[in-house]
Design an enzyme around this catalytic site. Structure first.
Site, PDB file in Angstrom:
ATOM      1  N   HIS A 175      25.855   1.287 -64.790  1.00 52.49           N
ATOM      2  CA  HIS A 175      25.532  -0.095 -64.422  1.00 52.49           C
ATOM      3  C   HIS A 175      25.534  -1.073 -65.604  1.00 52.49           C
ATOM      4  O   HIS A 175      24.617  -1.885 -65.766  1.00 52.49           O
ATOM      5  CB  HIS A 175      24.180  -0.140 -63.708  1.00 52.49           C
ATOM      6  CG  HIS A 175      24.084   0.811 -62.550  1.00 52.49           C
ATOM      7  ND1 HIS A 175      25.144   1.089 -61.713  1.00 52.49           N
ATOM      8  CD2 HIS A 175      23.045   1.575 -62.091  1.00 52.49           C
ATOM      9  CE1 HIS A 175      24.764   1.965 -60.795  1.00 52.49           C
ATOM     10  NE2 HIS A 175      23.504   2.286 -61.011  1.00 52.49           N
ATOM     11  N   ASP A 242      28.174   1.702 -56.328  1.00 50.90           N
ATOM     12  CA  ASP A 242      26.734   1.995 -56.274  1.00 50.90           C
ATOM     13  C   ASP A 242      26.224   2.009 -54.832  1.00 50.90           C
ATOM     14  O   ASP A 242      25.040   1.822 -54.577  1.00 50.90           O
ATOM     15  CB  ASP A 242      25.942   0.987 -57.119  1.00 50.90           C
ATOM     16  CG  ASP A 242      24.516   1.434 -57.407  1.00 50.90           C
ATOM     17  OD1 ASP A 242      24.258   2.656 -57.403  1.00 50.90           O
ATOM     18  OD2 ASP A 242      23.647   0.566 -57.621  1.00 50.90           O
TER      19      ASP A 242
END
Length: 287
Positions: A175, A242
C-alpha cells in the site's frame, strides 16, 4: 469488534485497455463457512464473506487474468482457505502466507507446491506475525526463492533499514508504505522506501490509495506519491486492488481504483510492466 463494509457490487470500467495476463497482486478471500474457517480472537476487525467465486468474478470484471491472494489477518496463520483456492487455480493464482517462527521446511514446501511465493509480516492489524520473526523466517524461505511482504507504516522504515538490508530475501512493501501522503515525499520514511526499491531490489505495491489519503473518492493527492515511486524504479512496481477493501470507513469502487493507474502511469509501456512483466517475474507466472 469493527464490522467491515461489503465491497460494492458495481465495478466501473478502468478506462484503459488491460494488457493480456494483467495481474492484481493484492486481494483476500474470506470463506462464508465460519465454522470450518473460524476467525482468530485477537483480530482487529470482522470482514464480510468474500469467497472464491466473488473474488474470481472481481478479477474477470476488472480485466485481470492473474491474481495474488494475501492471507488475511483475521485467519492468523491458518492458511487453509487461501491454499484451497490456490490449488484450484495453479496457472492463474499465487499466494502470500502468514506463518509463525516454528514453521517447518516441509510445511513451506507444501505451500510452495500450492502456489505460495512469500510470507507476510503485519504489524498494523491483530492476527499477524511481526518483526521479531523476520530474520528467522527470511532464512527459512530463502531456498524457495520467496520474498517477505510488509504491512507496516513506512515511518518505521528508517529505524528498521539496517535489518531490512541484511535480509537474504527481497521485500515487498504494501500500500505504497501505508503512510499518509500528507507527510510528503520528503519524509525520511518515503526516502527509505525509495532507497530499498532503488538499491536493494525491493518492491512496492501501488495499492490502498484510500488508506493513505482522505481525498475520497478521487485521491488526487496520491498521484505525485505514486509517480515518485514509479519514477524511482518502474521495474519494482506492482498494482493491487486490495479487494474486498476491509477495515475502512467508506467503500471505494474497485474499477475506479484501477482507473487511477492511468493517472499514475500514463504510458501503456509502464502499465504493462506494472500489470504484467513485474508480477510475472516476482511471483513466477509462466509465460
Amino acid at each position: 469488534m469493527q464490522l467491515c463494509l461489503a465491497p460494492l457490487q458495481e465495478i466501473a470500467p478502468a478506462g484503459f485497455e488491460l494488457p493480456a495476463n494483467a495481474c492484481d497482486t493484492h486481494a483476500h478471500v474470506v470463506s462464508d463457512d465460519t465454522n470450518t474457517y473460524p476467525f482468530v480472537a485477537n483480530r482487529s476487525y470482522t470482514p464480510p464473506a468474500a469467497p472464491e467465486s466473488n473474488y474470481l468474478s472481481m478479477l474477470e470484471r476488472t480485466g485481470m487474468q492473474r491474481g495474488v491472494l494475501i492471507q488475511i489477518s483475521v485467519y492468523g496463520d491458518d492458511n487453509r482457505y487461501m491454499l484451497k483456492v490456490l490449488q484450484r487455480h495453479p496457472d492463474k493464482l499465487r499466494g502470500i502466507a502468514v506463518v509463525r517462527e516454528d514453521v517447518t521446511q516441509t510445511q513451506l514446501q507444501q505451500m510452495h507446491e500450492a502456489g505460495v511465493r512469500g510470507l507476510r509480516l503485519n504489524v498494523l492489524f491483530g492476527g499477524g506475525t511481526g518483526f521479531d520473526a523476520m530474520e528467522t523466517l527470511a532464512g527459512k524461505i530463502a531456498e524457495f526463492g520467496w520474498h517477505m511482504q510488509f504491512l507496516m507504516d513506512a515511518r518505521q522504515l528508517p529505524e528498521l533499514l539496517p535489518r531490512l538490508k541484511r535480509l537474504p530475501v527481497p521485500g515487498v512493501i504494501d500500500h505504497m508504505g501505508h503512510m499518509p501522503v500528507a507527510e510528503s515525499i520528503n519524509h525520511p520514511g518515503f526516502r527509505a522506501m525509495q532507497e530499498l526499491i532503488e538499491k536493494h531490489d525491493w518492491w512496492v505495491k501501488l495499492s490502498g490509495a484510500y488508506r493513505i489519503s482522505d481525498d475520497f473518492p478521487d485521491f488526487a493527492d496520491v498521484v505525485p506519491w505514486a509517480q515518485a515511486l514509479i519514477n524511482t524504479n518502474e521495474n519494482r512496481m506492482l498494482w493491487g486492488s486490495d479487494w474486498p477493501h476491509v477495515s475502512i470507513p467508506r467503500m471505494p469502487n474497485t474499477g475506479l481504483l484501477l482507473a487511477q493507474l492511468a493517472k499514475w502511469a500514463p504510458e501503456s509501456r509502464q502499465r504493462n510492466k506494472i500489470l504484467v512483466d513485474n508480477p510475472a517475474a516476482l511471483y513466477g507466472f509462466k509465460a
